[in-house]
Design a protein around this motif. Sequence first.
Motif, short mmCIF file in Angstrom:
data_model
loop_
_atom_site.label_atom_id
_atom_site.label_comp_id
_atom_site.label_asym_id
_atom_site.label_seq_id
_atom_site.Cartn_x
_atom_site.Cartn_y
_atom_site.Cartn_z
N ILE A 31 16.48 28.03 5.55
CA ILE A 31 15.47 26.99 5.71
C ILE A 31 15.52 26.51 7.15
O ILE A 31 16.58 26.14 7.64
CB ILE A 31 15.74 25.79 4.77
CG1 ILE A 31 15.68 26.22 3.30
CG2 ILE A 31 14.72 24.66 5.04
CD1 ILE A 31 16.03 25.12 2.31
N GLU A 32 14.38 26.57 7.81
CA GLU A 32 14.30 26.04 9.17
C GLU A 32 13.51 24.74 9.13
O GLU A 32 12.48 24.66 8.47
CB GLU A 32 13.56 27.01 10.09
CG GLU A 32 14.33 28.27 10.41
CD GLU A 32 13.57 29.15 11.40
OE1 GLU A 32 12.44 28.79 11.80
OE2 GLU A 32 14.12 30.21 11.75
N ILE A 33 14.02 23.74 9.83
CA ILE A 33 13.29 22.48 9.92
C ILE A 33 12.73 22.36 11.33
O ILE A 33 13.47 22.42 12.31
CB ILE A 33 14.20 21.28 9.58
CG1 ILE A 33 14.75 21.46 8.15
CG2 ILE A 33 13.42 19.97 9.71
CD1 ILE A 33 15.59 20.31 7.66
N ASN A 74 1.16 10.67 9.56
CA ASN A 74 1.45 11.88 10.33
C ASN A 74 2.57 12.71 9.74
O ASN A 74 3.57 12.18 9.29
CB ASN A 74 1.83 11.50 11.76
CG ASN A 74 0.65 10.93 12.51
OD1 ASN A 74 -0.46 11.43 12.40
ND2 ASN A 74 0.88 9.86 13.25
N PRO A 75 2.39 14.04 9.79
CA PRO A 75 3.50 14.90 9.40
C PRO A 75 4.62 14.82 10.44
O PRO A 75 4.33 14.74 11.63
CB PRO A 75 2.87 16.30 9.40
CG PRO A 75 1.66 16.20 10.25
CD PRO A 75 1.20 14.78 10.21
N ILE A 76 5.86 14.79 9.98
CA ILE A 76 6.95 14.77 10.97
C ILE A 76 7.78 16.05 10.97
O ILE A 76 8.18 16.51 12.01
CB ILE A 76 7.89 13.56 10.78
CG1 ILE A 76 8.30 13.43 9.33
CG2 ILE A 76 7.26 12.29 11.29
CD1 ILE A 76 9.51 12.55 9.18
N TYR A 77 8.02 16.61 9.78
CA TYR A 77 8.80 17.84 9.74
C TYR A 77 8.10 18.91 8.93
O TYR A 77 7.44 18.61 7.95
CB TYR A 77 10.18 17.60 9.09
CG TYR A 77 11.03 16.61 9.83
CD1 TYR A 77 11.27 16.75 11.19
CD2 TYR A 77 11.59 15.53 9.16
CE1 TYR A 77 12.03 15.81 11.87
CE2 TYR A 77 12.36 14.60 9.83
CZ TYR A 77 12.57 14.75 11.19
OH TYR A 77 13.34 13.82 11.85
N THR A 78 8.29 20.12 9.37
CA THR A 78 7.84 21.27 8.59
C THR A 78 9.07 22.08 8.23
O THR A 78 9.87 22.42 9.11
CB THR A 78 6.88 22.14 9.42
OG1 THR A 78 5.87 21.33 9.98
CG2 THR A 78 6.23 23.19 8.55
N LYS A 95 5.92 29.06 1.54
CA LYS A 95 6.38 29.31 2.89
C LYS A 95 6.72 28.02 3.61
O LYS A 95 7.51 28.01 4.52
CB LYS A 95 5.28 30.02 3.69
CG LYS A 95 4.90 31.38 3.15
CD LYS A 95 6.02 32.39 3.38
CE LYS A 95 5.56 33.80 3.18
NZ LYS A 95 5.73 34.32 1.83
N GLU A 96 6.08 26.96 3.20
CA GLU A 96 6.11 25.79 4.05
C GLU A 96 6.06 24.50 3.25
O GLU A 96 5.23 24.35 2.36
CB GLU A 96 4.88 25.87 4.94
CG GLU A 96 4.98 25.12 6.22
CD GLU A 96 3.79 25.44 7.11
OE1 GLU A 96 3.95 26.26 8.03
OE2 GLU A 96 2.70 24.89 6.86
N ILE A 97 6.96 23.59 3.58
CA ILE A 97 6.92 22.24 3.01
C ILE A 97 6.76 21.28 4.19
O ILE A 97 7.50 21.38 5.16
CB ILE A 97 8.23 21.92 2.26
CG1 ILE A 97 8.41 22.86 1.05
CG2 ILE A 97 8.25 20.46 1.80
CD1 ILE A 97 9.70 22.66 0.29
N THR A 98 5.80 20.41 4.11
CA THR A 98 5.58 19.44 5.19
C THR A 98 5.98 18.06 4.70
O THR A 98 5.60 17.65 3.61
CB THR A 98 4.10 19.42 5.62
OG1 THR A 98 3.71 20.75 5.98
CG2 THR A 98 3.89 18.51 6.82
#
Length: 131
Positions: A31-33, A74-78, A95-98
């Motif tokens: 998992i990459e943040i 606002n989104p802060i992390y993906t 693939k992606e959690i925001t």
Amino acid sequence: STPSNSSAASDVYKRQTKDYADLMLNSAVSIEIHDAQSDELITKYEDKSSIDKVNAILDIKNWEKVDNIDKNINPIYTLELYYDTTKQDTNDDIKEITIYSNGEYVSFFTTSPGVKQNYKANIDITELIGK
């Protein structure tokens, strides 16, 4: 009163979607943040215990489905999720959690079907990035 079929079905679907997210997170090999604004990599988790910890912090089973997230938030992390591609068909992977603002909202994107689901959550983002 008995709930109508349609609402019962949609409840099951919502539950399934959350369970699915939970499952996907459990099966991720890394998992990459990333910073959602700059896309800069903040941290990366590649061992099972770290991934379990991320899973515990996200606490998917307590998310509540919402139709949409206010555009002022606002989104802060993906979170980019990676899987062992030798083991499964990765077309339907999440693939992606925001994660938005202070961890209060979250959305995830599945590639098949191309669906974005929005949730209200309560994520301790400081724990998530280990700062």
